[in-house]
Design an enzyme around this catalytic site. Structure first.
Site, PDB file in Angstrom:
ATOM      1  N   CYS A 241       0.806  -1.222   0.000  1.00  0.00           N
ATOM      2  CA  CYS A 241       0.000   0.000   0.000  1.00  0.00           C
ATOM      3  C   CYS A 241       0.840   1.274   0.000  1.00  0.00           C
ATOM      4  CB  CYS A 241      -0.970   0.000   1.185  1.00  0.00           C
ATOM      5  SG  CYS A 241      -0.184   0.086   2.817  1.00  0.00           S
ATOM      6  N   HIS A 289      -2.528   1.272   6.884  1.00  0.00           N
ATOM      7  CA  HIS A 289      -2.922   1.151   5.476  1.00  0.00           C
ATOM      8  C   HIS A 289      -3.137   2.543   4.891  1.00  0.00           C
ATOM      9  CE1 HIS A 289      -4.305  -0.857   1.897  1.00  0.00           C
ATOM     10  NE2 HIS A 289      -5.382  -0.111   1.872  1.00  0.00           N
ATOM     11  N   HIS A 301      -6.079   1.921  -4.273  1.00  0.00           N
ATOM     12  CA  HIS A 301      -5.118   1.435  -3.287  1.00  0.00           C
ATOM     13  C   HIS A 301      -4.652   0.025  -3.613  1.00  0.00           C
ATOM     14  CE1 HIS A 301      -8.061  -0.965  -0.529  1.00  0.00           C
ATOM     15  NE2 HIS A 301      -8.625  -0.806  -1.709  1.00  0.00           N
TER      16      HIS A 301
END
Length: 328
Positions: A241, A289, A301
């Site tokens: 990420c 994240h 993402h």
């Protein structure tokens, strides 16, 4: 004596009672099968925990690089201090030798051996200069020795700190590997339909982006749709990420940190209602994240293993911790 009809009635009552009791008892755990929703929830929880461990591991790597830089500087400072110490020690030795060979006259001896008043003044000047040079050289030598000692301590401290960070990295990597193995077991239990749904690239349509660095970064991130997620990967064929977000802004000429923790402090904070294309959205209280806003509703993402880079609803990804604007 019980008659035949009576026995049949008793046996029927016993069978009925057994059926009721069996229905009331919970199903044995060994035969229970979790439904797809529960399995998916567990998988997401395991992957969230793995994501945090991944970011912790990456942070330890960054810490090690920084500490290695400190160590390299300390070693350089130590070498410089040692060279200065050796040079100054030689200068002091020369002055000491000059003193021992009679160059450092006292005022009385200067007066006794002087041929004239001017000769006396010249001798006194030489005495003062020699004394001053000797004192200055001794002070510089003392300072150099202290600097070398300090640099040695700094280098030793940095070395020990680096060793601790390496041990921490190894621990985080072991924890991450275990977490990923647990998640894979859950993933392997999914039906083919569920796995196909997770692996789908989602919206691959053309999306217009704004001008400027934020738009360039967003375009880069959108171009990565469909590529796999791999923990610790830095691209270009797979991402985690935070590496996706870092690379996206790097492509736009902007430098940000490698981890989601660092990215959570980049730029300036904006509210959820003010989100616009290119903003960095960091999720969970652990800030483990990160995604990039496509607009006020969607984000792109690198989600988790088994799921490619894709677009999702901003609020469906997870609880938002902070939103950062890098440009503007």
């Amino acid at each position: 004596m019980v008659s035949q009809p009576s026995r049949r009635i008793v046996r029927g009552a016993l069978v009925a009672t057994a059926a009721v009791v069996a229905a009331a008892l919970p199903t044995a755990p060994a035969t229970a099968q979790p439904n797809a929703a529960d399995a998916l929830k567990k998988y997401n929880e395991l992957q969230e925990q793995a994501s945090k461990l991944n970011q912790d591991h990456l942070k330890a790597q960054d810490d090690l690089k920084a500490k290695q830089g400190e160590l390299d500087k300390a070693k350089g400072d130590l070498a410089t201090a040692q060279q200065a110490e050796e040079a100054l020690r030689g200068q002091v030795d020369l002055l000491t030798e000059a003193t021992n060979s009679g160059a450092n006259f006292s005022q009385i001896s200067a007066l006794l051996v002087s041929d004239s008043q001017q000769d006396f003044l010249n001798r006194m000047s030489a005495i003062n200069i020699l004394a001053a040079d000797n004192a200055e050289a001794l002070q510089k030598l003392t300072d150099a020795v202290n600097a070398a000692d300090s640099a040695t301590k700094t280098a030793n401290d940095a070395t020990e700190a680096s060793k601790k960070i390496v041990a921490e990295m190894d621990q985080k990597k072991a924890e991450l590997d275990k977490q990923l193995a647990d998640a894979k077991k859950v993933y392997d239990g999914f039906s083919a339909a569920t796995r196909n749904q997770l692996a789908a690239a989602g919206d691959m349509s053309n999306i217009s982006v704004p001008a400027g660095a934020a738009g360039a970064a967003l375009q880069f991130a959108l171009n990565q749709r469909g590529k796999p997620y791999v923990y610790g990967s830095n691209g270009p064929n797979s991402w985690d990420c935070s590496s996706l977000i870092q690379a996206a802004y790097r492509s736009a000429g902007v430098t940000i940190g490698r981890t989601s923790y660092a990215q959570a402090a980049a730029g300036r904070s904006v509210s959820r209602s003010d989100v616009r294309a290119g903003d960095i959205i960091v999720y969970y209280s652990s800030q483990s994240h990160v995604a990039m806003a496509v607009d006020g509703i969607r984000a792109v993402h690198a989600s988790t293993e088994g799921v490619p880079v894709k677009i999702a609803d901003i609020d469906s990804i997870g609880p938002i911790s902070v939103i950062r604007r890098i440009e503007g």
